[in-house]
Design an enzyme around this catalytic site. Structure first.
Site, mmCIF file in Angstrom:
data_model
loop_
_atom_site.group_PDB
_atom_site.id
_atom_site.type_symbol
_atom_site.label_atom_id
_atom_site.label_comp_id
_atom_site.label_asym_id
_atom_site.label_seq_id
_atom_site.Cartn_x
_atom_site.Cartn_y
_atom_site.Cartn_z
ATOM 1 C CG ASP A 75 -0.227 -0.147 2.696
ATOM 2 O OD1 ASP A 75 0.473 -0.690 2.491
ATOM 3 O OD2 ASP A 75 -0.667 0.663 3.549
ATOM 4 C CD GLU A 141 3.741 0.721 7.227
ATOM 5 O OE1 GLU A 141 4.592 1.061 8.132
ATOM 6 O OE2 GLU A 141 3.697 2.400 6.866
HETATM 7 N N1 LIG Z 1 8.048 3.290 5.897
HETATM 8 C C1 LIG Z 1 7.053 3.316 6.964
HETATM 9 C C2 LIG Z 1 5.885 4.116 7.217
HETATM 10 O O1 LIG Z 1 6.464 5.359 6.309
HETATM 11 N N2 LIG Z 1 5.468 4.522 8.315
HETATM 12 C C3 LIG Z 1 3.839 4.893 8.616
HETATM 13 C C4 LIG Z 1 3.272 4.477 9.351
HETATM 14 C C5 LIG Z 1 1.737 4.454 9.697
HETATM 15 C C6 LIG Z 1 1.299 4.747 11.029
HETATM 16 N N3 LIG Z 1 0.350 5.363 11.138
HETATM 17 C C7 LIG Z 1 0.266 5.917 9.703
HETATM 18 N N4 LIG Z 1 0.467 5.682 9.357
HETATM 19 C C8 LIG Z 1 4.934 7.055 9.101
HETATM 20 O O2 LIG Z 1 3.964 7.014 9.176
HETATM 21 O O3 LIG Z 1 5.467 6.237 10.326
HETATM 22 ZN ZN LIG Z 2 6.669 2.172 3.977
HETATM 23 ZN ZN LIG Z 3 5.160 5.284 4.174
#
Ligand SMILES: NCC(=O)N[C@@H](Cc1c[nH]cn1)C(=O)O
Ligand SMILES: [Zn+2]
Ligand SMILES: [Zn+2]
Length: 451
Positions: A75, A141
């Site tokens: 995603d 994710e």
């Molecule tokens: N590449 C990792 C990433 O971008 N993680 C997101 C995870 C997240 C948690 N809530 C919404 N997104 C991040 O923002 O760290």
């Molecule tokens: Zn990521």
């Molecule tokens: Zn991300």
């Protein structure tokens, strides 16, 4: 040590296939994977939505080889050309500087496709694959890995049986030249504040000055959360943050990090701190609070004189070790409820945490990290820096705890890739050398086992 002749054959094969791999990434970027929906459900904004599936796969089942679990996510963050992209975000294109521009190129389609390319290069080169692989690729994710904890815990003693270590490629080098291995992540608590009053959006000339305005209330609440210099103003939030020690301070001194490169990645010089140590510490080991946006507010061009009736403000707090999401959520909800009461508004406040994940810190002395460091030396001819990361990958700690195995973060992209931003890119060289790195890492794991 991995056999240099085998690695050379593998590296040459990856080089020969590089245009074909870029085409494959192009196909992956073209899939608007924030729109996919498939298995299971979850509730968002009162609506029951289908969850996209996690893809589990196995490659090899040789009892004499180690088994490595590889995680990634397919995603992506939403992207619209109107956000300011220089071209269609879902049509990967290569610039004259060999940057592959497209949503998800670096976060996280490049790395996910990279693992598959590494397998294929072994097949095409006729090289025996050095380990057994298990894959776990998810599609939630970027929304807090909804549903994934349950899956990993449920499958810990089933699908994930036999896993010796975990590798995640879903973060970035610290700068733009030097590879790193990452052993820590911040956690996250993501909040929504909904304020509603009038039964519908109103004419501000007809009703302005006579009703309590949700937007005014929201801005007053937002102003109480964080100072312009990044201090979180909610009482009690910083209570459990570990104090800095002299010894810890020294770790940061040796890390290669350029404030100039950081300014380039930001696109301005508006950093709060001038020096690298404070900047890194506030990115990795102190919490931060970011206000993300407002749903329901007027945001289009023009001068519409609307008085919005119901708005939802969104902000998140990045958590560090010892900060328990449940405790943080309770503090935030209590604080906002009390502050709202002080406003004397007749509007209605609704505040809640939509998802949360704890911070994660691993042991970089484990063979998993040793193998990855050797692989970096083979591919990039440098010894990596050991870094932590300011972002969050909620499933990391769950893998570590549920499988009781070491987890390594092995980034493919650079610190200026612009993940979550406009014109996200992955440099062609990072993509191709990253595929080599993944293969070399697996060979080094096999070699450590044989030593
Ligand atoms: N590449 C990792 C990433 O971008 N993680 C997101 C995870 C997240 C948690 N809530 C919404 N997104 C991040 O923002 O760290
Ligand atoms: Zn990521
Ligand atoms: Zn991300």
């Amino acid at each position: 040590m991995a056999d240099p002749a085998v690695l050379k054959t593998y590296f040459d094969t990856v080089d020969n296939l590089q245009d074909y791999y870029v085409e494959r990434l192009k196909e992956a970027v073209a899939i608007k994977s924030y729109e996919l929906a498939d298995l299971g459900t979850h509730v968002m904004d009162g609506k029951t939505l289908k969850l996209p599936p996690a893809i589990l796969g196995t490659y090899g089942n040789d009892q004499n080889k180690k088994t490595i679990l590889v995680y990634g996510h397919y995603d992506v963050q939403p992207a619209l050309i109107e956000d300011g992209w220089s071209s269609d975000p879902f049509e990967l294109h290569e610039t004259s500087k060999h940057q592959l521009i497209g949503r998800g190129a670096s976060d996280d389609k490049g790395p996910v496709i990279g693992w598959l390319n590494a397998i294929e290069a072994h097949q095409k080169a006729g090289i025996e694959f050095p380990v057994n692989l298990k894959f776990c690729f998810e599609g939630m994710e970027e929304c807090g890995s909804e549903g994934m904890d349950e899956l990993v815990v449920r499958e810990a003693k089933r699908y994930f049986t036999g896993v010796d270590a975990v590798c995640i490629s879903d973060n970035y080098w610290l700068g733009v030249t030097k590879p790193c291995l990452t052993y820590g992540l911040r956690g996250i608590s993501y909040f929504k504040i909904t304020i509603s009053g009038p039964g519908r959006d109103l004419h501000s000339g007809v009703f302005g000055g006579t009703v309590h305005e949700p937007m005014t209330d929201l801005f007053l609440l937002f102003s109480k959360l964080v100072s312009p210099s990044g201090d979180i103003l909610i009482p009690g939030i910083n209570d459990n943050v570990e104090p800095l020690t002299e010894e810890e301070n020294k770790i940061y001194e040796s890390i290669e990090f350029s404030m100039n490169e950081y300014h380039d990645a930001i696109g301005s010089k508006t950093t709060i701190y001038e020096d690298k140590i404070k900047t890194l510490q506030h990115r990795w080991r102190f919490p931060s609070l970011t206000i993300h946006g407002i749903e329901g507010a007027f945001s289009a061009p023009g001068t519409k004189t609307v008085l919005p009736a119901k708005i939802t403000g969104k902000f998140s707090i990045r958590l560090v070790p010892n900060m328990e999401p449940d405790r943080i959520n309770a503090l935030v909800e209590k604080f906002l409820t009390e502050e709202f009461a002080k406003l004397g508004s007749k509007n209605t406040l609704n505040v809640g945490c939509v998802h949360g994940a704890k911070a994660w810190v691993s042991s970089p002395n484990h063979w998993n990290y040793v193998a990855a460091a050797k692989a970096i030396e083979k591919v990039f001819k440098v010894h990596p820096d050991y870094t932590r990361e300011g972002g969050s990958i909620p499933i990391t700690l769950t893998f570590q705890d549920a499988l009781n195995k070491n987890v390594l973060l092995l980034p493919m992209g650079r610190g200026d890739d612009g993940a979550h931003s406009i014109n996200e890119k992955l440099d062609r060289s990072n993509y191709i050398e990253g595929i080599k790195l993944f293969g070399a890492y697996l060979h080094e794991i096999a070699a450590i086992k044989a030593e």
